[in-house]
Design an enzyme around this catalytic site. Structure first.
Site, short mmCIF file in Angstrom:
data_model
loop_
_atom_site.label_atom_id
_atom_site.label_comp_id
_atom_site.label_asym_id
_atom_site.label_seq_id
_atom_site.Cartn_x
_atom_site.Cartn_y
_atom_site.Cartn_z
N GLU A 47 18.40 -31.32 1.08
CA GLU A 47 17.77 -32.63 1.36
C GLU A 47 17.18 -33.15 0.04
O GLU A 47 16.64 -32.36 -0.75
CB GLU A 47 16.63 -32.39 2.37
CG GLU A 47 15.71 -33.57 2.61
CD GLU A 47 14.47 -33.18 3.43
OE1 GLU A 47 13.94 -32.05 3.24
OE2 GLU A 47 14.02 -34.00 4.25
N LYS A 128 18.13 -39.13 8.63
CA LYS A 128 17.19 -38.22 9.30
C LYS A 128 16.43 -38.92 10.43
O LYS A 128 15.83 -39.99 10.22
CB LYS A 128 16.21 -37.67 8.26
CG LYS A 128 15.25 -36.60 8.76
CD LYS A 128 14.50 -36.04 7.55
CE LYS A 128 13.53 -34.93 7.90
NZ LYS A 128 12.85 -34.41 6.68
N CYS A 195 16.58 -31.16 7.40
CA CYS A 195 15.31 -30.42 7.41
C CYS A 195 14.63 -30.36 8.77
O CYS A 195 15.04 -29.63 9.64
CB CYS A 195 14.38 -30.96 6.34
SG CYS A 195 13.05 -29.79 6.00
N1 CDV Z 1 11.30 -31.98 4.67
C1 CDV Z 1 10.90 -31.60 5.89
O1 CDV Z 1 11.33 -32.17 6.89
N2 CDV Z 1 10.03 -30.61 5.95
C2 CDV Z 1 9.47 -30.16 7.20
C3 CDV Z 1 8.08 -29.76 7.10
C4 CDV Z 1 7.60 -28.79 6.20
C5 CDV Z 1 7.16 -30.54 7.82
C6 CDV Z 1 10.24 -29.04 7.86
O2 CDV Z 1 10.39 -29.11 9.08
O3 CDV Z 1 10.63 -28.07 7.22
#
Ligand code: CDV
Length: 346
Positions: A47, A128, A195
């Site tokens: 990401e 996202k 993510c």
């Molecule tokens: N970049 C992310 O989406 N990070 C999130 C956090 C750390 C809130 C994750 O779910 O890993």
């Protein structure tokens, strides 16, 4: 007929606020070359791979914010990214990469694309959906912020699975349908998550319902962020990081299993901007929920595996044969309600 694919996650070590774009790109090209030496046909990058994970910072000027976004609709032509795609072409490797996208209209998205080398074009884009964190920074000046809701709009492309053309020879094509006694014979079906999306089973299931065989997920996950995750059970930074890696693998493995698909996850890892720790743990998981390859450290590293997509059939045809076993008439709440409403008090 085996439907095998050689795939790689290109884990990136830290990229800093003052890292030069060309240097980061050069590292990514080196990773691509290493993956190609393994024989990889597809390489996944993290990401927001091209810069530091800037949503942890409160950025005061639009001018500075703009430096973290890609403004060119066509990454294949942009000077920021063209050399990576040129190398992918030279090496005959597909790539998927996450980046901060600024549209012509000025909207920001946390985006990921899939580039097919055979077509020499971007064949799929995902934005996202689950943006974590807050719009405003935490009051605690030492907190690790996660200001994605400030910088990005919620993805508007849904969870659209796509087929990757001409990466496996001899698969079933349109027009040959008379031979199709069952699913799982055509070009590979893939989906992208970014993510935080990986923690939400709803997106995975949307892909599962389209027969996705590989889910790709780049990430930047803080190792220690008590203001973000809560502090009910105080932990040392090391315990918190171990837990974050545990949760990462837990969701990759369990959602792969419950949707009978492989998954590939690629981290941006290590200590960014001098003090913000990101977990490693890039891995490839099987449809039976096993980790079949994983990163050893938190630096630039290739995680490689050869996978046979036919392994998805066991789950898809037995335990998770959705057509036979899913009970949609019982799942209404999932789309009707976002937050928790408890039953009345007794
Ligand atoms: N970049 C992310 O989406 N990070 C999130 C956090 C750390 C809130 C994750 O779910 O890993």
């Amino acid at each position: 007929m085996a439907r095998t694919l050689k795939v790689a996650a290109a884990q990136l070590g830290p990229v800093h606020l003052n890292s030069k774009r060309e240097e980061t790109l050069a590292r990514m090209i080196t990773l691509l070359q290493q993956a190609a030496e393994f024989g990889a046909q597809l390489v996944l990058f993290p990401e927001c791979a091209l810069t530091t994970f800037f949503p942890r910072h409160l950025i005061k000027t639009q001018e500075e914010l703009d430096t973290y976004f890609e403004h060119n609709d066509d990454l294949l032509d942009s000077p920021n990214t063209k050399p990576l795609f040129d190398e992918a072409k030279k090496l005959d490797v597909d790539i998927s990469i996450g980046f901060a996208e600024r549209t012509k209209e000025g909207t920001g998205y946390n985006t990921s694309i899939y580039y097919s080398v055979k077509k020499n074009e971007v064949i799929a884009k995902y934005r996202k959906v689950h943006l974590p964190g807050t719009k405003e920074p935490f009051e605690n000046p030492d907190a690790v912020n996660q200001l994605e809701k400030r910088y990005f709009e919620i993805g508007n492309l849904g969870f659209k699975a796509f087929r990757v053309p001409d990466i496996i020879p001899g698969v079933l094509k349109k027009g040959d349908e008379s031979k199709a006694e069952r699913n799982g014979l055509g070009d590979p079906i893939m989906g992208m998550l970014i993510c935080n999306d990986r923690r939400w089973p709803e997106g995975w299931r949307c892909y599962g319902l389209q027969g996705a065989e590989v889910v790709l997920c780049g990430y930047n996950t803080a190792g220690f962020a008590p203001d973000l995750w809560g502090t009910q059970k105080p932990m040392t930074p090391q315990q918190a990081e171990d837990d974050a890696v545990f949760h990462h693998k837990l969701v990759m493995q369990s959602n792969s299993y419950m949707n009978s698909c492989f998954s590939i996850s690629a981290a941006k890892a290590g200590l960014e901007d001098g003090k913000y720790d990101l977990i490693g743990g890039s891995c490839i998981t099987s449809p039976e929920g096993h980790v079949i390859a994983e990163a050893k450290g938190k630096d630039d590293e290739i995680v490689f595996a050869e996978i046979d997509l036919n392994e998805c059939r066991q789950g898809m045809e037995k335990t998770f044969d959705f057509a036979r076993h899913r009970r949609t008439e019982a799942y209404g709440l999932i789309v009707e309600r976002a937050g928790v409403v408890e039953p009345e008090l007794l």
